[in-house]
Design a protein around this motif. Structure first.
Motif, short mmCIF file in Angstrom:
data_model
loop_
_atom_site.label_atom_id
_atom_site.label_comp_id
_atom_site.label_asym_id
_atom_site.label_seq_id
_atom_site.Cartn_x
_atom_site.Cartn_y
_atom_site.Cartn_z
N ALA A 76 -30.86 17.78 -44.15
CA ALA A 76 -30.35 18.24 -42.86
C ALA A 76 -29.21 19.23 -43.10
N ARG A 77 -29.23 20.31 -42.36
CA ARG A 77 -28.19 21.32 -42.51
C ARG A 77 -27.20 21.18 -41.36
N ARG A 78 -25.92 21.25 -41.72
CA ARG A 78 -24.88 21.17 -40.71
C ARG A 78 -24.78 22.53 -40.02
N PRO A 79 -24.77 22.56 -38.69
CA PRO A 79 -24.67 23.85 -38.00
C PRO A 79 -23.29 24.46 -38.24
N VAL A 80 -23.27 25.79 -38.25
CA VAL A 80 -22.00 26.51 -38.40
C VAL A 80 -21.32 26.55 -37.04
N LEU A 81 -20.17 25.92 -36.96
CA LEU A 81 -19.41 25.89 -35.72
C LEU A 81 -18.48 27.10 -35.66
N ASP A 84 -15.59 27.10 -37.94
CA ASP A 84 -15.91 27.16 -39.36
C ASP A 84 -16.33 28.56 -39.80
N ASN A 92 -15.04 26.57 -45.40
CA ASN A 92 -15.55 25.32 -45.93
C ASN A 92 -15.66 24.21 -44.89
N GLY A 93 -15.26 24.45 -43.68
CA GLY A 93 -15.38 23.45 -42.64
C GLY A 93 -14.09 22.68 -42.46
N THR A 96 -11.40 20.40 -45.26
CA THR A 96 -11.58 20.82 -46.65
C THR A 96 -10.54 21.85 -47.01
#
Length: 98
Positions: A76-81, A84, A92-93, A96
């Motif tokens: 699963a890929r984390r969506p780019v907010l 971020d 790096n989100g 981090t």
């Protein structure tokens, strides 16, 4: 391991059985009559195992591509907010260190 291709598996065992039979007959019976023939039979028997492996695994990789659901699951890929995004200085989100 159970093979999904019973014909290929059966062919593999027949070829390997022929190989073993050639070696045993060549060096128990035929060598007494003709050593040259026994050596020729052994040479033929030496070629059979690679052929058996090729025949036994024929189409093994194409089976993986044919059926649905055969591909390994993708992580699963984390969506780019928006916070971020690289333009905001946080590549790096959250939580981090850069």
């Amino acid at each position: 391991m159970v093979s999904a291709r019973p014909r290929a598996r059966r062919a593999y065992f027949w070829i390997m059985g022929t190989c073993l039979t050639l070696v045993v007959v060549a060096w128990t019976l035929v060598r007494l009559v003709s050593p040259a023939t026994a050596i020729a039979m052994s040479a033929v028997a030496a070629v059979l195992p690679p052929v058996a492996v090729i025949v036994g695994s024929w189409g093994a990789f194409s089976d993986l591509e044919d059926g649905p659901g055969e591909a390994p699951p993708q992580p699963a890929r984390r969506p780019v907010l928006p916070q971020d995004h690289p333009e905001n200085g946080r590549e790096n989100g959250p939580g981090t260190r850069a």
